[in-house]
Design a protein around this motif. Structure first.
Motif, PDB file in Angstrom:
ATOM      1  N   ASN A  77      -2.004  13.400   5.274  1.00  0.00           N
ATOM      2  CA  ASN A  77      -2.049  14.137   4.020  1.00  0.00           C
ATOM      3  C   ASN A  77      -0.675  14.665   3.622  1.00  0.00           C
ATOM      4  O   ASN A  77       0.142  15.018   4.476  1.00  0.00           O
ATOM      5  CB  ASN A  77      -3.021  15.321   4.125  1.00  0.00           C
ATOM      6  CG  ASN A  77      -4.461  14.858   4.271  1.00  0.00           C
ATOM      7  OD1 ASN A  77      -4.835  13.798   3.777  1.00  0.00           O
ATOM      8  ND2 ASN A  77      -5.270  15.652   4.961  1.00  0.00           N
ATOM      9  N   ILE A  78      -0.441  14.710   2.319  1.00  0.00           N
ATOM     10  CA  ILE A  78       0.783  15.283   1.764  1.00  0.00           C
ATOM     11  C   ILE A  78       0.403  16.589   1.084  1.00  0.00           C
ATOM     12  O   ILE A  78      -0.445  16.611   0.193  1.00  0.00           O
ATOM     13  CB  ILE A  78       1.435  14.323   0.749  1.00  0.00           C
ATOM     14  CG1 ILE A  78       1.864  13.033   1.457  1.00  0.00           C
ATOM     15  CG2 ILE A  78       2.636  14.979   0.079  1.00  0.00           C
ATOM     16  CD1 ILE A  78       2.386  11.962   0.517  1.00  0.00           C
ATOM     17  N   SER A  79       1.013  17.697   1.522  1.00  0.00           N
ATOM     18  CA  SER A  79       0.624  19.001   1.000  1.00  0.00           C
ATOM     19  C   SER A  79       1.848  19.828   0.627  1.00  0.00           C
ATOM     20  O   SER A  79       2.901  19.740   1.271  1.00  0.00           O
ATOM     21  CB  SER A  79      -0.214  19.769   2.025  1.00  0.00           C
ATOM     22  OG  SER A  79       0.520  19.924   3.236  1.00  0.00           O
TER      23      SER A  79
ATOM     24  N   LYS B 101       0.835  -1.194   0.000  1.00  0.00           N
ATOM     25  CA  LYS B 101       0.000   0.000   0.000  1.00  0.00           C
ATOM     26  C   LYS B 101       0.876   1.252   0.000  1.00  0.00           C
ATOM     27  O   LYS B 101       2.023   1.220   0.437  1.00  0.00           O
ATOM     28  CB  LYS B 101      -0.914  -0.007   1.229  1.00  0.00           C
ATOM     29  CG  LYS B 101      -1.900  -1.164   1.243  1.00  0.00           C
ATOM     30  CD  LYS B 101      -2.783  -1.108   2.474  1.00  0.00           C
ATOM     31  CE  LYS B 101      -3.771  -2.281   2.499  1.00  0.00           C
ATOM     32  NZ  LYS B 101      -4.633  -2.244   3.703  1.00  0.00           N
ATOM     33  N   SER B 102       0.292   2.341  -0.474  1.00  0.00           N
ATOM     34  CA  SER B 102       1.029   3.597  -0.522  1.00  0.00           C
ATOM     35  C   SER B 102       0.104   4.763  -0.242  1.00  0.00           C
ATOM     36  O   SER B 102      -1.125   4.642  -0.339  1.00  0.00           O
ATOM     37  CB  SER B 102       1.682   3.782  -1.897  1.00  0.00           C
ATOM     38  OG  SER B 102       0.697   3.817  -2.925  1.00  0.00           O
ATOM     39  N   VAL B 103       0.694   5.893   0.111  1.00  0.00           N
ATOM     40  CA  VAL B 103      -0.034   7.144   0.317  1.00  0.00           C
ATOM     41  C   VAL B 103       0.326   8.080  -0.821  1.00  0.00           C
ATOM     42  O   VAL B 103       1.503   8.275  -1.117  1.00  0.00           O
ATOM     43  CB  VAL B 103       0.319   7.775   1.677  1.00  0.00           C
ATOM     44  CG1 VAL B 103      -0.405   9.109   1.849  1.00  0.00           C
ATOM     45  CG2 VAL B 103      -0.038   6.822   2.817  1.00  0.00           C
ATOM     46  N   ARG B 104      -0.688   8.652  -1.448  1.00  0.00           N
ATOM     47  CA  ARG B 104      -0.491   9.475  -2.640  1.00  0.00           C
ATOM     48  C   ARG B 104      -0.465  10.964  -2.317  1.00  0.00           C
ATOM     49  O   ARG B 104      -1.240  11.462  -1.507  1.00  0.00           O
ATOM     50  CB  ARG B 104      -1.610   9.194  -3.643  1.00  0.00           C
ATOM     51  CG  ARG B 104      -1.485   9.940  -4.974  1.00  0.00           C
ATOM     52  CD  ARG B 104      -2.685   9.640  -5.854  1.00  0.00           C
ATOM     53  NE  ARG B 104      -2.791   8.219  -6.113  1.00  0.00           N
ATOM     54  CZ  ARG B 104      -2.207   7.588  -7.116  1.00  0.00           C
ATOM     55  NH1 ARG B 104      -1.478   8.273  -7.991  1.00  0.00           N
ATOM     56  NH2 ARG B 104      -2.345   6.289  -7.275  1.00  0.00           N
ATOM     57  N   GLY B 105       0.446  11.663  -2.982  1.00  0.00           N
ATOM     58  CA  GLY B 105       0.483  13.117  -2.926  1.00  0.00           C
ATOM     59  C   GLY B 105       0.481  13.672  -4.339  1.00  0.00           C
ATOM     60  O   GLY B 105       1.089  13.077  -5.241  1.00  0.00           O
TER      61      GLY B 105
ATOM     62  N   ILE C  59       4.583  16.282   5.113  1.00  0.00           N
ATOM     63  CA  ILE C  59       3.878  15.010   5.280  1.00  0.00           C
ATOM     64  C   ILE C  59       3.155  15.024   6.613  1.00  0.00           C
ATOM     65  O   ILE C  59       3.766  15.146   7.676  1.00  0.00           O
ATOM     66  CB  ILE C  59       4.864  13.821   5.236  1.00  0.00           C
ATOM     67  CG1 ILE C  59       5.632  13.815   3.917  1.00  0.00           C
ATOM     68  CG2 ILE C  59       4.123  12.500   5.425  1.00  0.00           C
ATOM     69  CD1 ILE C  59       6.718  12.755   3.850  1.00  0.00           C
ATOM     70  N   GLY C  60       1.824  14.934   6.557  1.00  0.00           N
ATOM     71  CA  GLY C  60       1.031  14.920   7.778  1.00  0.00           C
ATOM     72  C   GLY C  60       1.101  13.565   8.476  1.00  0.00           C
ATOM     73  O   GLY C  60       1.611  12.587   7.921  1.00  0.00           O
ATOM     74  N   LYS C  61       0.575  13.514   9.667  1.00  0.00           N
ATOM     75  CA  LYS C  61       0.615  12.286  10.451  1.00  0.00           C
ATOM     76  C   LYS C  61      -0.769  11.995  11.001  1.00  0.00           C
ATOM     77  O   LYS C  61      -1.444  12.875  11.522  1.00  0.00           O
ATOM     78  CB  LYS C  61       1.618  12.422  11.603  1.00  0.00           C
ATOM     79  CG  LYS C  61       1.945  11.111  12.302  1.00  0.00           C
ATOM     80  CD  LYS C  61       3.053  11.315  13.335  1.00  0.00           C
ATOM     81  CE  LYS C  61       3.436   9.996  13.993  1.00  0.00           C
ATOM     82  NZ  LYS C  61       4.510  10.180  15.001  1.00  0.00           N
TER      83      LYS C  61
END
Length: 459
Positions: A181-183, A133-137, A171-173
């Protein structure tokens, strides 16, 4: 008078024949029209019947808890299906070409950047699992060409393709401790006139480096202020990097050397300037790229002269001491494009990539351990070892291939066996023997039934 009557009598049959022919033609047209109407009606009824049948089948399928099959054509992938005993997994999630990657300093994450205008953050614990799995920005209105984590692993920097500058992301936590979230935070002012090809950030967080494909290397503050602009005087830059220790920046290019500068700061963090530290001299042609180990005591370089070199850079450069050349190796596979070289954090493994092939070498012996051919359909775009020396990751096409660093395990066993010979006490010998046994068990587990030396296959 007789002639006139004869002419009238002759014209009557002609008129009658013409009328009869016309009537026949009209009759034929009517028949054809009726036939077409019946055919269209029949086709319409058949179509409605088919749609009704399909609808009934779909309703039946849905009642059974299944979705009807899509009628859209299946898009076939043009990527190479590469297999090898050393291959641990493939990370798939991008819809465009993966251009860059980097491991977080805490070792927990891998970030990848693609021309699909996204970055993905992966958990390194998942490398040994089936699901990844991955987190997208999102990179708004642009895409990242290079990406690097910040020292605290809470942010990252990337170079932008269109704007040709640097953007900072945070990079949020999550409350659970995972990535949130990535902003985007802000962009640096554009200063490079040529394309940025490599970026880096110091492990102490004091500066960021950008290197363009002319002869420009810029040192920035983390707020985006230019601290210094360096002319590398190499005709063109092919590679640039910040050392893992955070003390040096370096570049290579058309000239057959690697130039290294020390970036200075005072005790309160004030910038004091860059000064030349040392150079790697020994290649006979331009240097494509280079790499540091974790403490910058070793470096590796690869050149257009078809050799790679392994250097001892644990020197007193302030007293004009030059680096020591430890090993020179050759590149076995054919290539026509620039090479990328990476050195493992422990300095024991070297990987070299060109086009779509990768070779892995033992840095201590200089021997080639394995060559992966046709790993991707396109070129290898980036490559790195993880901080634990367990994995080698390579990007290309739309995914990242993760390899077990078998060479690293073997080099560790060789090193432990040498230490065993020179150990003085029985307790020390027993401890080293235990370490060797554990390393061998781990190696055998990774390789399974294979002999650890098998060429890649395309399915």
């Amino acid at each position: 008078m007789a002639d006139v009557e004869s002419s009238d009598a002759a014209s009557v049959p002609t008129f009658a024949v013409t009328a009869a022919v016309g009537a026949i033609i009209i009759l034929i047209m009517l028949v054809c029209s009726v036939g077409r109407g019946n055919k269209n009606k029949s086709e319409k009824e058949e179509s409605e019947s088919t749609e009704e049948t399909t609808s009934k089948k779909n309703e039946k399928t849905e009642k059974q808890g299944k979705k009807p099959k899509s009628q859209k054509p299946v898009k076939r992938s043009h990527s190479v299906h590469f297999t090898h005993p050393w291959l641990a997994c493939n990370l798939k999630g991008h819809s465009g070409s993966v251009l860059s990657l980097d491991f977080s300093p805490n070792g927990k994450y891998l970030i990848t950047a693609s021309d699909d205008r996204t970055v993905l953050v992966w958990n390194t614990k998942d490398f040994s699992r089936k699901e990844h799995k991955s987190v997208r920005g999102n990179v708004e209105y642009d895409h990242a060409t290079r990406v690097k984590f910040s020292p605290d692993s809470k942010a990252f920097v990337c170079s932008l393709a269109n704007e040709n500058t640097v953007r900072i992301f945070r990079i949020g936590k999550k409350d659970s401790g995972g990535i949130g979230n990535i902003s985007a935070a802000f962009d640096f002012e554009k200063k490079h006139s040529a394309d940025i090809i490599y970026i880096g950030i110091a492990s102490n967080g004091r500066f960021i480096m950008t290197c363009s494909n002319d002869t420009t290397l810029i040192i920035w503050s983390i707020k985006g202020d230019v601290l210094e602009t360096i002319d590398t005087r190499q005709m063109n830059n092919s590679f640039g990097a910040v050392s893992p220790c955070g003390r040096f920046v370096a570049s290579s290019g058309f000239t057959p050397d690697v130039k290294v500068w020390e970036v200075g700061f005072d005790k309160v963090g004030g910038y004091t300037g860059c000064k030349r530290a040392f150079e790697l001299k020994g290649h006979s042609a331009g240097v494509y790229s280079f790499s540091f180990n974790s403490d910058s005591s070793r470096m590796a370089s690869v050149s257009k002269d078809r050799t790679w070199k392994y250097w001892n850079t644990d020197i007193r450069y302030e007293m004009n001491q030059d680096p020591y050349l430890l090993k020179t190796g050759s590149i076995d596979f054919e290539f026509s494009s620039p090479c990328l070289i990476v050195l493992s954090p422990d300095g024991r493994s070297v990987a070299i990539a060109s086009e779509n092939s990768v070779s892995v070498h033992n840095a201590i012996t200089g021997e080639t351990e394995e060559t992966f051919s046709s790993v991707f359909a396109g070129e290898v775009t980036d490559m790195s070892f993880d901080l634990t020396n367990k994995y080698l990751v390579c990007s290309g096409d739309r995914h990242v291939s993760v390899f077990n660093n078998i060479t690293g395990y073997r080099a560790s066993i060789d090193d432990l066996q040498e230490k065993l010979k020179s150990s003085n006490t029985q307790a020390q010998k027993e401890r080293i023997k235990q370490q060797i046994s554990e390393a061998q068990e781990s190696l055998e587990k990774l390789l399974g039934q294979s002999n650890g030396h098998a060429g890649g296959k395309n399915e």
